[in-house]
Design an enzyme around this catalytic site. Structure first.
Site, mmCIF file in Angstrom:
data_model
loop_
_atom_site.group_PDB
_atom_site.id
_atom_site.type_symbol
_atom_site.label_atom_id
_atom_site.label_comp_id
_atom_site.label_asym_id
_atom_site.label_seq_id
_atom_site.Cartn_x
_atom_site.Cartn_y
_atom_site.Cartn_z
ATOM 1 N N HIS A 420 4.585 -1.504 -0.911
ATOM 2 C CA HIS A 420 4.655 -0.247 -1.648
ATOM 3 C C HIS A 420 4.111 0.939 -0.858
ATOM 4 O O HIS A 420 4.188 2.084 -1.328
ATOM 5 C CB HIS A 420 3.888 -0.374 -2.969
ATOM 6 C CG HIS A 420 4.471 0.441 -4.082
ATOM 7 N ND1 HIS A 420 5.491 1.344 -3.899
ATOM 8 C CD2 HIS A 420 4.165 0.505 -5.404
ATOM 9 C CE1 HIS A 420 5.789 1.920 -5.050
ATOM 10 N NE2 HIS A 420 4.998 1.430 -5.984
ATOM 11 N N ASP A 424 9.517 2.507 -2.156
ATOM 12 C CA ASP A 424 9.356 2.846 -3.564
ATOM 13 C C ASP A 424 10.226 1.939 -4.430
ATOM 14 O O ASP A 424 11.166 1.285 -3.945
ATOM 15 C CB ASP A 424 9.722 4.310 -3.805
ATOM 16 C CG ASP A 424 8.758 5.266 -3.126
ATOM 17 O OD1 ASP A 424 7.564 4.910 -3.002
ATOM 18 O OD2 ASP A 424 9.192 6.361 -2.709
#
Length: 446
Positions: A420, A424
Site C-alpha cells: 500500500h 492504491d
C-alpha cells in the site's frame, strides 16, 4: 605458475557470497573444473570449479566468511598433476610460509574495529539482541572486521560464564535501564525505530523462554529456511500489506484445458490452470503497470519487462524461479518455462540467475490447498497473486434466452496481496478484475 581463484559474479544482483564449505584442502591436487568450494548466497548455493589443473597452495578464506565478488579466495599452482604428485620419492619439506604482511583489507578491518558501528548482517544483529551481546564490544573475525555469528556465540558464552570479578572500589551508579529501554536507546541513537525483535519481544511484551519437554524435537534452521524466515519477516515489516480477493469462474478455461491437456501430455508438458493464471497475470500487468514495480528509498520504479516469479517446491524448501518476459510468451511458452523451472528446482539444479529479477509473483498452493489465503509479498516486488483451491460450486448463469439459470461450475478464489506504499486500492482492484476477466473469457491460444 600460480593462478588466483576469485569469487565470480554469481548473479546480476549478487555482490557477495559466503564460503559455505571447502571441498579441497591445501596441498590437494585438483583437475580442471573440479569443484573447489561451495558458495552460498541469498539466492541459491553453487559450487566453484577449478580454473586449471594443479595443486591447491593456499586457501585464503575461511568457512562462514562473507566474501565480495572478484576477491581472491584460493591459489592453485598450475602444471602439477595427480600422477606427478603420486610418484614415489622422498618426502619434500616445504619451507614455512612467511608471516603475512598487513594488507589493505587488514588495515580496513582494524579501522572498523574501533568504529562505534560494527559490520554485521541483520541475522547476526538479531542473534546479538537475542543473547544480550553488545556488538560494539565484540572483536569481528570476518572480512573487513565483520562480526560473524560465531563471534556473537563466543561472546554470549563468555557473558553467561564470566570470570570472577575483582573487588574494585567504585562509586554508586544508577541501575541500568530495562532491556527494552536499552534497545530503544541503541536504535534511537541512529534516529531509527525499535522494531519487534523475533524471539525477544516488543515493549512490555516478552517472549517466554522455551522449556524442553520429553518428546519435543528441536529442528535447527537450514540455511534456506533461515533466508526464507528473514525474508518474510522483512517483507511484513517493510511493506504495509493489503489483501483483496476475487471469485473466478473457470468453466470456459476448464473446458479449454480438458480439450488440450492430452495433446500437451503427449509432448511431455503439463497444461495446468497455473499456466492460464500466469498468462492472464502477464497481460493484466502490461495494462496495469503500477503493480509491476518496486520501491526505492524515496521513489519507486515501474519496470519495462514483466518477469513473473512462480513459487515451486524444492528439496531445500520453497523457491521462486522467474519466467522472464512472460507477456511475450503464449500459453505454450509459459507451460514449457514452468515445467522446466519446476523440474530443475525439484532436482536441485536451479541456478542463482533463475531466482533473480522477478517483478511480480504468483503462488499456487497445489491440489491440497485451501479456499484462499493472503501470501506475503516476495521482496522487492509490490504484489503477489495467490491461487486458491478450485472447487465445483452452484452458480447463477445467464441462459441463451436471457433468463437466469443454475449451473455447477469450477470456481476459484484468487487473493492479491499488494504494497500500500505505492499501490492504491483502485489500481489493485482494477488489476485483479482484469485478471479475472481474462480467465473467465478464456480466449487463449493453446
Amino acid at each position: 605458475m600460480l593462478i588466483d581463484v576469485t569469487l565470480p559474479q554469481l548473479g546480476e544482483s549478487v555482490n557477495e557470497g559466503t564460503i559455505s564449505k571447502w571441498l579441497v584442502r591445501e596441498g590437494d591436487v585438483v583437475k580442471k573444473d573440479q569443484a573447489l568450494v561451495s558458495i552460498a548466497t541469498d539466492k541459491a548455493d553453487s559450487e566453484l570449479p577449478a580454473p586449471a589443473a594443479g595443486r591447491v597452495t593456499k586457501l585464503l578464506a575461511v568457512e562462514g566468511q562473507v566474501v565480495p565478488v572478484k576477491t581472491v579466495i584460493a591459489q592453485i599452482e598450475e602444471g602439477i598433476s595427480a600422477t606427478l604428485s603420486a610418484a614415489p620419492g622422498p618426502p619434500v619439506s616445504l619451507p614455512p610460509a612467511a608471516p603475512p604482511q598487513p594488507t589493505a583489507s587488514a588495515l580496513a578491518a582494524a579501522a572498523v574495529t574501533v568504529s562505534r558501528t560494527p559490520l554485521a548482517t541483520p541475522t547476526v544483529r538479531k542473534a546479538a539482541l537475542e543473547h544480550d551481546v553488545d556488538l560494539t564490544a565484540v572483536q569481528g573475525t570476518g572480512e573487513r572486521g565483520r562480526v560473524t555469528r560465531d563471534d556473537v556465540m563466543r561472546a554470549a558464552t563468555t557473558h553467561e560464564h564470566p570470570a570472577p570479578p575483582q573487588p574494585v572500589e567504585v562509586p554508586p551508579v544508577a541501575p541500568p535501564p530495562p532491556r527494552v529501554q536499552q534497545l530503544t536507546q541503541l536504535v534511537n541513537q541512529g534516529g531509527g525505530f525499535v522494531p519487534p525483535i523475533p524471539g525477544v519481544g516488543f515493549g512490555a511484551f516478552k517472549v517466554p523462554a522455551y522449556k524442553p519437554h520429553d518428546g519435543d524435537k528441536v529442528i535447527p534452521f537450514t540455511r534456506r529456511r533461515r533466508i526464507t524466515a528473514d525474508h518474510m519477516t522483512y517483507s511484513k515489516f517493510a511493506s504495509p500489506h493489503v489483501v483483496t480477493v476475487a471469485e473466478v469462474d473457470l468453466h470456459k478455461a476448464g473446458k479449454l484445458r480438458d480439450a488440450n491437456k492430452e495433446r500437451y501430455k503427449a509432448e511431455g508438458m503439463s497444461l495446468t490452470m497455473l499456466a492460464f493464471v500466469v498468462v492472464a497475470t502477464a497481460h493484466a500487468l502490461r495494462e496495469n503497470s503500477g503493480l509491476n514495480a518496486r520501491v526505492l528509498d524515496d521513489s519507486y520504479v515501474v519496470f519495462r519487462d514483466i518477469n513473473i516469479g512462480v513459487a515451486v517446491d524444492s528439496p531445500d524448501g520453497l523457491v521462486v524461479p522467474v519466467v522472464r518476459r512472460a507477456d511475450e510468451l503464449g500459453v505454450r511458452g509459459i507451460v514449457r518455462a514452468i515445467d522446466d523451472l519446476a523440474r530443475r528446482a525439484k532436482g536441485g539444479k536451479i541456478t542463482i540467475d533463475d531466482l533473480g529479477g522477478a517483478t511480480f509473483s504468483v503462488s499456487n498452493p497445489g491440489l491440497k490447498g485451501n479456499l484462499f489465503g493472503g501470501a506475503i509479498i516476495n521482496q522487492p516486488n509490490v504484489g503477489v497473486l495467490r491461487m486458491g483451491e478450485i472447487q465445483k460450486r452452484v452458480v447463477v448463469v445467464d441462459s441463451p434466452d436471457g433468463e437466469d439459470s443454475i449451473a455447477i461450475h469450477p470456481i476459484m478464489y484468487m487473493a492479491l496481496s499488494y504494497d500500500h506504499r505505492v499501490v492504491d486500492g483502485v489500481a489493485a482492484n482494477g488489476f485483479l478484475w482484469r485478471v479475472t476477466e481474462i480467465l473467465e473469457k478464456a480466449e487463449f491460444e493453446v
